[in-house]
Design a protein around this motif. Sequence first.
Motif, PDB file in Angstrom:
ATOM      1  N   ILE A 158      31.148  11.573  84.542  1.00  0.00           N
ATOM      2  CA  ILE A 158      30.575  12.556  83.629  1.00  0.00           C
ATOM      3  C   ILE A 158      29.671  11.824  82.656  1.00  0.00           C
ATOM      4  CG2 ILE A 158      31.069  14.253  81.827  1.00  0.00           C
ATOM      5  CD1 ILE A 158      33.639  14.913  83.225  1.00  0.00           C
ATOM      6  N   ASN A 185      26.812  10.431  76.053  1.00  0.00           N
ATOM      7  CA  ASN A 185      25.573  10.229  75.302  1.00  0.00           C
ATOM      8  C   ASN A 185      25.060   8.811  75.500  1.00  0.00           C
ATOM      9  OD1 ASN A 185      27.439   8.820  73.813  1.00  0.00           O
ATOM     10  ND2 ASN A 185      27.623  10.379  72.237  1.00  0.00           N
ATOM     11  N   LEU A 209      27.188  16.319  75.656  1.00  0.00           N
ATOM     12  CA  LEU A 209      27.922  17.092  76.646  1.00  0.00           C
ATOM     13  C   LEU A 209      28.109  18.520  76.152  1.00  0.00           C
ATOM     14  CD1 LEU A 209      30.787  14.800  78.006  1.00  0.00           C
ATOM     15  CD2 LEU A 209      28.824  15.671  79.252  1.00  0.00           C
ATOM     16  N   SER A 210      28.279  19.423  77.105  1.00  0.00           N
ATOM     17  CA  SER A 210      28.536  20.818  76.782  1.00  0.00           C
ATOM     18  C   SER A 210      29.465  21.400  77.840  1.00  0.00           C
ATOM     19  CB  SER A 210      27.229  21.626  76.717  1.00  0.00           C
ATOM     20  OG  SER A 210      26.612  21.678  77.991  1.00  0.00           O
ATOM     21  N   GLU A 211      29.914  22.614  77.608  1.00  0.00           N
ATOM     22  CA  GLU A 211      30.799  23.275  78.561  1.00  0.00           C
ATOM     23  C   GLU A 211      30.112  23.497  79.898  1.00  0.00           C
ATOM     24  OE1 GLU A 211      33.415  27.427  78.888  1.00  0.00           O
ATOM     25  OE2 GLU A 211      32.128  27.014  77.152  1.00  0.00           O
ATOM     26  N   LYS A 212      28.822  23.805  79.895  1.00  0.00           N
ATOM     27  CA  LYS A 212      28.081  24.025  81.141  1.00  0.00           C
ATOM     28  C   LYS A 212      28.006  22.753  81.979  1.00  0.00           C
ATOM     29  CE  LYS A 212      27.094  28.347  80.368  1.00  0.00           C
ATOM     30  NZ  LYS A 212      27.658  29.422  81.224  1.00  0.00           N
ATOM     31  N   ASP A 213      27.908  21.594  81.327  1.00  0.00           N
ATOM     32  CA  ASP A 213      27.857  20.343  82.077  1.00  0.00           C
ATOM     33  C   ASP A 213      29.166  20.058  82.797  1.00  0.00           C
ATOM     34  OD1 ASP A 213      25.292  19.991  81.103  1.00  0.00           O
ATOM     35  OD2 ASP A 213      25.960  18.862  79.355  1.00  0.00           O
ATOM     36  N   LEU A 214      30.273  20.506  82.235  1.00  0.00           N
ATOM     37  CA  LEU A 214      31.572  20.224  82.824  1.00  0.00           C
ATOM     38  C   LEU A 214      31.973  21.236  83.892  1.00  0.00           C
ATOM     39  CD1 LEU A 214      33.528  19.305  79.571  1.00  0.00           C
ATOM     40  CD2 LEU A 214      32.477  17.750  81.217  1.00  0.00           C
ATOM     41  N   GLU A 215      31.410  22.439  83.842  1.00  0.00           N
ATOM     42  CA  GLU A 215      31.789  23.462  84.814  1.00  0.00           C
ATOM     43  C   GLU A 215      31.390  23.086  86.234  1.00  0.00           C
ATOM     44  OE1 GLU A 215      30.074  27.062  83.436  1.00  0.00           O
ATOM     45  OE2 GLU A 215      31.650  27.441  81.927  1.00  0.00           O
ATOM     46  N   ARG A 266      31.627  20.144  87.453  1.00  0.00           N
ATOM     47  CA  ARG A 266      32.438  19.008  87.879  1.00  0.00           C
ATOM     48  C   ARG A 266      33.927  19.335  87.942  1.00  0.00           C
ATOM     49  NH1 ARG A 266      29.465  14.229  87.128  1.00  0.00           N
ATOM     50  NH2 ARG A 266      27.251  14.768  87.045  1.00  0.00           N
TER      51      ARG A 266
END
Length: 317
Positions: free
Chosen positions: A164, A167, A195-201, A203
């Motif tokens: 993931i 920064n 990072l944001s919630e959209k970046d983690l969704e 993965r």
Amino acid sequence: MGGRVMSKSSPRRFGGRSTGTVTVIEAKVHRSSARNARMAFILTAVIVGLLSAVVAASSIHPILAVFIGALIGVPTGGLVWLLVRIWPVIRLLWWWTPETILGALLLTAWVQLANHTPTLVTLPVVALLVGVPAAIRPVRRQVKAWTWCLIVRHRLRVCFAQFIIANQSGSLPLILWAKPTPVGERVWVYLRPGLSEKDLEGRLDKIAVTCHASTVLIERASENNAAYLRFDIKRREVLTAHVGSPLVDVIDPAAPVSASPLTVPTALDLPDVEAPTIRIPAQGNPDSKKPVATTANGSKPAASSASPEADDVSDWI
């Protein structure tokens, strides 16, 4: 208080044998921490020194006030520099805080027990403290659930460090705490900038693999702060489990069961439902035995169009 950082690609040799190095703090994080510490020292020393000099100049000579401001600003900047410089180490200690506290408590308990009891008493006490919780199923399940909470915090940290994107300074999200749930674990995480919630969704499947789980869900834990997230890690399915119901004891197994199936109307409107015709006596004459046809809902059936008193259509043509 800065530790020496060594590259993973530069092995050291001990006795002619090549051994790899273990990196505790990444080089990027180390350089970023040093840069931030210098900036924090300069800003804190200048601001605190100027404010102290202005306050002191109201009662003493301005030149002496400058020296007093420097004597106050430089040590304060040094404290801020030390705090920023060791922040990666503090964060590393935070990751291992539950394990450190638990290990210290167990070691202290063992030392106190060994010092105040003989060996023939110490060993049975330890066997009881370990064996009884392991034999009782509810206690064993709770211990296992909290153990997974400790494990999943480190597995999430592996996810953030391996695949993931963080920064530019390399600082990972702050994993706060975790608690067990009926289906797995719930972990609260505070994201850092980058990072944001959209970046983690995108993965979630990889996070589930790393956490040895079935699925992982992410949602915001605060409506006012998008960086505060909640990870729901699912390991088991509880809705498909067989549970006992007290209604089974209420039902009489000897009760007769009707073999005729129930007729369920399929019409959309009530007038379309074919109801049986009920014959009731005509009103007005109690001695009359001529029945009047009605439907089940009390309405009279529609009059037939083939009535003998109807007009002849040929008279109008």
